[in-house]
Design a protein around this motif. Structure first.
Motif, PDB file in Angstrom:
ATOM      1  N   ARG A 101       0.852  -1.186   0.000  1.00  0.00           N
ATOM      2  CA  ARG A 101       0.000   0.000   0.000  1.00  0.00           C
ATOM      3  C   ARG A 101       0.891   1.239   0.000  1.00  0.00           C
ATOM      4  O   ARG A 101       1.740   1.409   0.875  1.00  0.00           O
ATOM      5  N   ASP A 102       0.685   2.118  -0.967  1.00  0.00           N
ATOM      6  CA  ASP A 102       1.527   3.306  -1.124  1.00  0.00           C
ATOM      7  C   ASP A 102       0.706   4.583  -1.006  1.00  0.00           C
ATOM      8  O   ASP A 102      -0.472   4.611  -1.378  1.00  0.00           O
ATOM      9  N   LEU A 103       1.361   5.622  -0.541  1.00  0.00           N
ATOM     10  CA  LEU A 103       0.717   6.926  -0.432  1.00  0.00           C
ATOM     11  C   LEU A 103       0.438   7.485  -1.821  1.00  0.00           C
ATOM     12  O   LEU A 103       1.312   7.477  -2.696  1.00  0.00           O
ATOM     13  N   VAL A 104      -0.767   8.021  -1.994  1.00  0.00           N
ATOM     14  CA  VAL A 104      -1.137   8.731  -3.220  1.00  0.00           C
ATOM     15  C   VAL A 104      -1.048  10.231  -2.973  1.00  0.00           C
ATOM     16  O   VAL A 104      -0.411  10.966  -3.729  1.00  0.00           O
ATOM     17  N   ALA A 135       2.219  11.888  -4.481  1.00  0.00           N
ATOM     18  CA  ALA A 135       3.210  10.976  -5.043  1.00  0.00           C
ATOM     19  C   ALA A 135       3.586  11.487  -6.429  1.00  0.00           C
ATOM     20  O   ALA A 135       2.751  12.069  -7.136  1.00  0.00           O
ATOM     21  N   ASP A 136       4.840  11.296  -6.802  1.00  0.00           N
ATOM     22  CA  ASP A 136       5.303  11.784  -8.097  1.00  0.00           C
ATOM     23  C   ASP A 136       4.464  11.246  -9.250  1.00  0.00           C
ATOM     24  O   ASP A 136       4.238  11.938 -10.241  1.00  0.00           O
ATOM     25  N   SER A 137       3.998  10.027  -9.114  1.00  0.00           N
ATOM     26  CA  SER A 137       3.264   9.377 -10.200  1.00  0.00           C
ATOM     27  C   SER A 137       1.909  10.012 -10.493  1.00  0.00           C
ATOM     28  O   SER A 137       1.325   9.777 -11.552  1.00  0.00           O
ATOM     29  N   VAL A 138       1.387  10.815  -9.557  1.00  0.00           N
ATOM     30  CA  VAL A 138       0.054  11.403  -9.758  1.00  0.00           C
ATOM     31  C   VAL A 138       0.083  12.925  -9.846  1.00  0.00           C
ATOM     32  O   VAL A 138      -0.962  13.547 -10.093  1.00  0.00           O
ATOM     33  N   LYS A 139       1.239  13.516  -9.668  1.00  0.00           N
ATOM     34  CA  LYS A 139       1.333  14.982  -9.724  1.00  0.00           C
ATOM     35  C   LYS A 139       0.850  15.504 -11.071  1.00  0.00           C
ATOM     36  O   LYS A 139       1.205  14.962 -12.116  1.00  0.00           O
ATOM     37  N   GLY A 140       0.037  16.553 -11.006  1.00  0.00           N
ATOM     38  CA  GLY A 140      -0.495  17.136 -12.232  1.00  0.00           C
ATOM     39  C   GLY A 140      -1.759  16.471 -12.740  1.00  0.00           C
ATOM     40  O   GLY A 140      -2.417  16.995 -13.640  1.00  0.00           O
ATOM     41  N   ARG A 141      -2.101  15.299 -12.184  1.00  0.00           N
ATOM     42  CA  ARG A 141      -3.296  14.590 -12.632  1.00  0.00           C
ATOM     43  C   ARG A 141      -4.347  14.474 -11.524  1.00  0.00           C
ATOM     44  O   ARG A 141      -5.540  14.483 -11.805  1.00  0.00           O
TER      45      ARG A 141
END
Length: 120
Positions: free
Chosen positions: A45-48, A60-66
């Motif tokens: 489980r990872d932080l969003v 999280a970097d993977s969701v920045k901007g979205r």
């Protein structure tokens, strides 16, 4: 007792949008950080994203901007607006809140999880 109730998950095509909501209820004095975590199949489980009581956010970097996280303190509710969804966003999304209870203790609480599936 404190409960977190989530809503808003579902199936969406890549590029689509979903909005998750999480409302805390019970013997609440105040709520500190609120946020969302996700767990993909076979993964941890990872932080969003997380938001402080003052409205400061971290993603999280993977969701920045979205993804955009917001909260309504009067309603004890946190929202996660997810745009431009990708298949890798698929997973169970869990709400988390650090809650100070009326009896004086502070504990982290988790919601039951809501499934988000991004697929064509």
């Amino acid at each position: 007792q404190v409960q977190l109730v989530e809503s808003g998950g579902g199936l969406v095509q890549p590029g689509g949008s979903l909005r998750l909501s999480c409302t805390a209820s019970g013997s609440i004095f105040s709520i500190d950080d609120m946020g969302w975590y996700r767990q993909a199949p076979g993964k941890q489980r990872d932080l969003v994203a997380v938001i402080t009581s003052g409205g400061n956010t971290h993603y999280a970097d993977s969701v920045k901007g979205r993804f955009t996280l917001s909260r309504d303190n009067a309603k004890n509710t946190v929202y996660l607006q997810m745009n431009s969804l990708k298949p890798e966003d698929t997973g169970v999304y869990y709400c988390n809140a650090l809650i100070r209870e009326i009896r004086g203790t502070t504990h982290p609480y988790w919601g039951q999880g809501t499934q988000v599936t991004v697929s064509s």
